[in-house]
Write a protein that holds these residues in place. Structure first.
Motif, PDB file in Angstrom:
ATOM      1  N   SER A   2       8.643  -9.545   4.080  1.00 49.14           N
ATOM      2  CA  SER A   2       9.285  -8.614   5.163  1.00 49.14           C
ATOM      3  C   SER A   2       9.633  -9.908   6.331  1.00 49.14           C
ATOM      4  O   SER A   2       9.373 -10.978   6.296  1.00 49.14           O
ATOM      5  CB  SER A   2       8.321  -7.661   5.972  1.00 49.14           C
TER       6      SER A   2
ATOM      7  N   ILE B   4       2.923  -2.910   5.301  1.00 51.38           N
ATOM      8  CA  ILE B   4       3.654  -4.319   5.283  1.00 51.38           C
ATOM      9  C   ILE B   4       2.726  -5.189   5.115  1.00 51.38           C
ATOM     10  O   ILE B   4       3.027  -6.048   4.408  1.00 51.38           O
ATOM     11  CB  ILE B   4       4.415  -4.420   6.694  1.00 51.38           C
TER      12      ILE B   4
ATOM     13  N   LYS C 267      12.246  -3.780   4.966  1.00 52.39           N
ATOM     14  CA  LYS C 267      12.916  -4.402   3.931  1.00 52.39           C
ATOM     15  C   LYS C 267      12.363  -5.784   3.584  1.00 52.39           C
ATOM     16  O   LYS C 267      11.741  -6.178   4.630  1.00 52.39           O
ATOM     17  CB  LYS C 267      14.565  -4.516   4.667  1.00 52.39           C
ATOM     18  N   VAL C 268      12.389  -6.045   2.495  1.00 51.48           N
ATOM     19  CA  VAL C 268      12.077  -7.110   1.939  1.00 51.48           C
ATOM     20  C   VAL C 268      13.085  -8.182   1.367  1.00 51.48           C
ATOM     21  O   VAL C 268      14.128  -7.573   0.720  1.00 51.48           O
ATOM     22  CB  VAL C 268      10.662  -6.895   0.966  1.00 51.48           C
TER      23      VAL C 268
ATOM     24  N   TYR D 175       2.051  -6.439   1.175  1.00 48.73           N
ATOM     25  CA  TYR D 175       3.147  -6.943   0.337  1.00 48.73           C
ATOM     26  C   TYR D 175       2.811  -8.277  -0.102  1.00 48.73           C
ATOM     27  O   TYR D 175       2.171  -9.080   0.577  1.00 48.73           O
ATOM     28  CB  TYR D 175       4.493  -7.238   1.345  1.00 48.73           C
TER      29      TYR D 175
END
Length: 603
Positions: free
Chosen positions: A321, A348, A314-315, A351
């Motif tokens: 994150s 991750i 989830k961000v 991002y």
């Protein structure tokens, strides 16, 4: 007892937040009620009697004027029962209750609070129990802004009062009351009552009316409680406060466990919802997991991720994150979880936010929270900590990200230098000042011990042999003087190298702190050896005449050593901890995601 009339109330919780408004009014501001002169005088006497617990005075007035027992005696519409309850006079309240009418027990003042609200705010359980024996449902009579007395007690952290009132009202509370109360209990760390409420009403995990995970959001904001407070106790008070410290540590551990149990029970109910609802609600009214990551609430995140692993991906609105948030706020424990998720971390780390900043750019930013940075003493050590973070994040990002530019055309390295320019100047200034001060001491010691080497105690024979050459004390003197000279010279040269360093940013990571540690260590040795040499020389020269004073003089001679070490040992320990111990902060260990300590039970 209380010398002030406290009128406390609270606004309702909006989006998981609460607000407490307490008005403290001096007695002189409450004394003038309406009515004629004689009535004002009586009410003034009753006010003083209720405030001080003087039942004899109040009883005399009530005998002559029975109706006054139900009268409002202040301009704010408060009765004597309000005042006595606020002043925590249980015996006075007990006497009043026998005379007052049932209707007067629920009178509200201008703020909307009953006398029982004042009793709940006081936190005195005996007071509440006496009033509850009247048979009136006082605990469910709402006060200011439609708030229940139990909620007011919860906001003020009165654990015993809350527990008692919950047992009295648990069957009468509405779901809205329970959700509001649950959040107040979490914010006041009253987790035992919160757990009891949740076990009886599992649906509280998700506010169906507002469609929010209100209680979980409140828990996310709670920073991790320390498992022990004993290690923070000053050494000089250790013995005196040892038992209280252990009791407090045990209490905090219990509260911490209760908080984790509450989190786990809440989340178990939430994950029964559909994925779309969960994904939507963890971001309302504010991001659930990102708030926890910002506060460093590792245990909270561990429980959520174990039962719902998708949270790792989830961000937030910035495409951050939980690991990005942990880097921004320098929470090592949360960041180390990356080492236990395998190749998932490669997804991750790519991002980026709207400005093109990758994970290493975030590590290059100066720490936004001063409270996190100020726990490290000295600008040089703060910069060292920032460099440690930058180097550690560099290990997990992809090689191309190290020299990748954001939309402003800056690489992570360039951004680090720009963001930490002031800190580098302060660090350089701090290092130079420390080195200058220690160089002065080392120079004085070197001068003294060098001269002492050629003016040995007792003098020399004609051929140049020291008179006391065969004495053990002389040998101790000679060895100590030599050690002190070598150590002080080493210290002087080390501090000189610090003084003439180029002060590049990478020097603060290892070179400069290590030199300062070596310089301080050799300086401590030189001072100690110098004092040993002094004591040995004194015992040789005054062996006969002042022998009985040798022990007191040895004690006095050790005072400068003790004084210097006492002044600088904290700096010395901080340097060692920052330079050597802190390097293990990022050492991958057994992941908390698989820790047995908070392992969820399998149904």
């Amino acid at each position: 007892m209380a010398a002030e009339n406290i009128n406390a109330a609270a606004a309702s919780i909006q989006s998981g937040q609460h607000h407490l408004n307490i008005e403290v009014l001096a007695a002189s501001q409450e004394l003038v009620p309406t009515g004629d002169g004689a009535e004002r005088s009586r009410h003034l006497q009753l006010f003083h009697a209720a405030l001080s617990g003087d039942w004899e005075t109040a009883e005399g007035i009530y005998r002559s004027f029975p109706g006054e027992v139900n009268a409002r005696i202040t301009k704010r519409g408060e009765t004597a029962l309000h005042i006595a309850a606020a002043a925590e006079h249980t015996h006075f309240v007990k006497k009043l209750l026998k005379r007052m009418s049932a209707e007067a027990l629920t009178y509200k003042n201008e703020a909307g609070n009953t006398s029982f609200c004042f009793a709940a705010i006081s936190g005195v359980e005996a007071l509440a129990k006496v009033m509850m024996k009247t048979g009136r449902d006082l605990a469910m009579t709402r006060g200011r802004e439609n708030l229940l007395p139990i909620y007011m007690a919860a906001l003020l952290g009165h654990r015993g009062m809350v527990s008692y009132l919950y047992d009295e009202t648990k069957e009468k509370l509405t779901d809205s009351d329970r959700i509001t109360l649950l959040v107040a209990l979490i914010n006041s760390d009253i987790f035992d009552v919160a757990l009891k409420m949740l076990e009886a009403h599992p649906r509280l995990a998700y506010d169906r009316d507002e469609h929010q995970l209100t209680a979980l959001h409140a828990l996310a904001q709670k920073s991790c409680m320390p498992s022990s407070v004993v290690d923070r106790s000053p050494p000089e008070f250790w013995n005196k406060f040892l038992i209280p410290c252990f009791k407090l540590a045990r209490k905090k551990k219990l509260m911490h466990k209760q908080a984790l149990d509450l989190t786990q029970n809440l989340w178990k109910q939430v994950i029964l919802l559909d994925d779309e609802t969960i994904s939507c609600q963890i971001g309302k009214p504010w991001p659930l997991i990102f708030t926890a990551a910002e506060r460093g609430n590792l245990d909270f995140l561990t429980i959520l991720i174990r039962l719902y692993p998708d949270l790792i991906f989830k961000v937030d609105q910035n495409t951050y994150s939980i690991f990005h948030i942990a880097i921004l706020n320098r929470h090592e424990d949360i960041f180390k979880m990356m080492y236990q998720i395998g190749s998932i971390k490669n997804v991750i780390t790519i991002y980026k936010d709207g400005e093109g900043n990758n994970m290493l750019h975030l590590a290059a930013r100066v720490l936004e929270s001063p409270s996190r940075l100020n726990v490290i003493p000295g600008a040089a050590l703060q910069l060292q900590h920032e460099l440690l973070w930058f180097e550690e994040v560099k290990k997990v990002v992809q090689p191309r990200h190290i020299e990748e530019k954001n939309i402003h055309g800056k690489t992570p390295g360039a951004l680090f230098i720009e963001q930490h320019k002031e800190m580098m100047k302060e660090g350089e200034h701090w290092m130079r000042d420390t080195a200058d001060s220690c160089m002065l001491v080392a120079t004085l010691i070197a001068t003294v011990v060098f001269a002492a080497a050629f003016t040995v105690p007792g003098g020399n024979l004609q051929e140049g042999t020291p008179i006391f050459l065969e004495r053990i004390a002389f040998k101790i003197f000679a060895i100590s003087d030599a050690i002190s000279l070598v150590a002080s010279a080493s210290s002087l040269l080390t501090f000189l190298s610090i003084r003439t360093s180029r002060y590049a940013e990478r020097d603060f990571l290892w070179s400069l702190p290590n030199r300062l540690i070596i310089g301080l260590t050799t300086l401590f040795i030189s001072i100690g050896a110098m004092m040993v040499a002094f004591i040995a020389a004194f015992s040789l020269v005054f062996n006969n005449g002042l022998r009985q004073y040798s022990i007191p003089i040895a004690v006095v001679a050790s005072l400068p050593v003790i004084f210097f070490i006492w002044q600088h040992y904290r700096l010395f320990l901080d340097m060692i901890n920052s330079t050597y111990t802190s390097r293990s902060l990022f050492k991958p260990g057994k992941s908390p995601l698989f820790s047995k300590r908070v392992k969820p039970k399998v149904a």
